[in-house]
Design a protein around this motif. Structure first.
Motif, short mmCIF file in Angstrom:
data_model
loop_
_atom_site.label_atom_id
_atom_site.label_comp_id
_atom_site.label_asym_id
_atom_site.label_seq_id
_atom_site.Cartn_x
_atom_site.Cartn_y
_atom_site.Cartn_z
N PHE A 82 0.83 -1.21 0.00
CA PHE A 82 0.00 0.00 0.00
C PHE A 82 0.87 1.26 0.00
CE2 PHE A 82 -2.55 3.30 2.04
CZ PHE A 82 -3.73 3.21 1.33
N GLU A 86 1.07 4.17 -2.96
CA GLU A 86 0.59 5.52 -2.64
C GLU A 86 1.69 6.58 -2.71
OE1 GLU A 86 -2.88 6.67 -1.47
OE2 GLU A 86 -2.83 5.12 -3.00
N ASN A 87 2.93 6.16 -2.85
CA ASN A 87 4.03 7.13 -2.88
C ASN A 87 4.85 6.90 -4.16
OD1 ASN A 87 6.76 8.24 -2.43
ND2 ASN A 87 5.95 8.72 -0.40
N THR A 141 0.26 -3.87 -4.37
CA THR A 141 0.58 -2.70 -5.18
C THR A 141 -0.31 -2.65 -6.42
OG1 THR A 141 2.88 -2.83 -4.44
CG2 THR A 141 2.44 -1.50 -6.38
N VAL A 144 -3.94 -1.76 -5.32
CA VAL A 144 -4.15 -0.34 -5.00
C VAL A 144 -4.17 0.49 -6.27
CG1 VAL A 144 -3.12 1.66 -3.84
CG2 VAL A 144 -3.13 -0.55 -2.71
N GLU A 145 -3.30 0.17 -7.19
CA GLU A 145 -3.25 0.92 -8.45
C GLU A 145 -4.48 0.69 -9.32
OE1 GLU A 145 1.61 1.17 -8.95
OE2 GLU A 145 0.47 -0.33 -10.06
N TYR A 170 -11.26 1.83 -1.23
CA TYR A 170 -10.09 0.98 -1.50
C TYR A 170 -10.42 -0.51 -1.41
CZ TYR A 170 -6.47 4.59 -1.80
OH TYR A 170 -5.68 5.63 -2.22
#
Length: 251
Positions: A82, A86-87, A141, A144-145, A170
């Protein structure tokens, strides 16, 4: 409904056919019965083994190790995945390294786990965790994307809190990918623990399979393989059941 029954009947027929071919190959001597005992003898051996207290203990040990490694790897890997998703800076740095690490055969690191943890519970759980963590991070990953930016924008524009965004946007969006990831992760996890047991262990079903193989006990060896297959199938069906129960979150 009829189509579903036809599919299940076809699957059952394929399994029966495979066992019939196995039985025929052994009974007719096409394959040396000492190398490939018949399916009926193997199933009888499996039933006998399952009644032994020592085998029940080994199954309990393996199940405990697998569930412990899985319980540690999934939340930790999901959190790291995650944060990476997110970064952008963190993703640019970590993603290539993760793919490099994922491509390396994990079994070459097994001696290091023995040196670090010794032969025991921590070594097997640690290697199971190590075998699972990369696939969990990469799957999270990707999950989330896969969340649509429009959904996040709408939620935030209506003043949704981080908690509401996580559980209302989410999680429902990520759920299909996450559940598939759980199935794949458990395969890696089970493989890692069994491999660690076969390499260096004093108990566990993997240790028993290695011992049977070294002593050329083919009936017991094949029965052990069937046990592992049954455990893997059982977990897969459990996750599929959870997926069905959670399907309302997708809508």
């Amino acid at each position: 409904m009829q189509s579903g029954l036809a599919v299940k009947a076809a699957r059952f027929g394929i399994v029966i056919a495979l066992f019939a071919i196995w039985e025929m190959l052994s009974r007719t001597g096409m394959v040396n019965p000492r190398l490939l005992p018949s399916a009926s003898d193997t199933l009888a051996t499996l039933g006998d083994l399952l009644q032994r207290a020592s085998i029940q203990h080994d199954l309990a040990v393996t199940a405990t190790e697998v569930l412990t490694a899985f319980a540690l790897a999934v939340p930790f890997g999901a959190l790291v995945g995650f944060l990476i998703a997110e970064n952008k800076y963190f993703a640019d740095v970590a993603k290539p390294l993760l793919f490099f690490a994922f491509s390396i055969p994990k079994s070459i690191f097994l001696p290091m786990f023995i040196l670090m943890f010794g032969v025991g519970f921590a070594q097997k759980v640690g290697f199971g965790f190590f075998s699972t963590i990369f696939i969990v991070i990469m799957s999270t990953t990707t999950a989330v994307e896969s969340v649509k930016v429009e959904h996040l924008t709408v939620a935030r524009s209506y003043g949704a809190t981080p908690f509401q965004t996580a559980f209302r946007v989410y999680l429902p969006s990520m759920l299909p990918v996450l559940l598939e990831a759980l199935r794949i992760s458990m395969i890696f996890n089970l493989t890692g623990v069994i491999l660690a047991e076969m390499y260096a262990s004093r108990d566990g079903i993997g240790h028993q399979i290695a011992t049977w193989g070294e002593n050329f006990q083919m009936k017991q060896l094949l029965a052990g393989v069937l046990m592992i297959a049954a455990i893997a199938i059982a977990f897969n069906e459990l996750v599929r059941w959870v997926e069905t129960r959670c399907s309302h979150w997708r809508t």
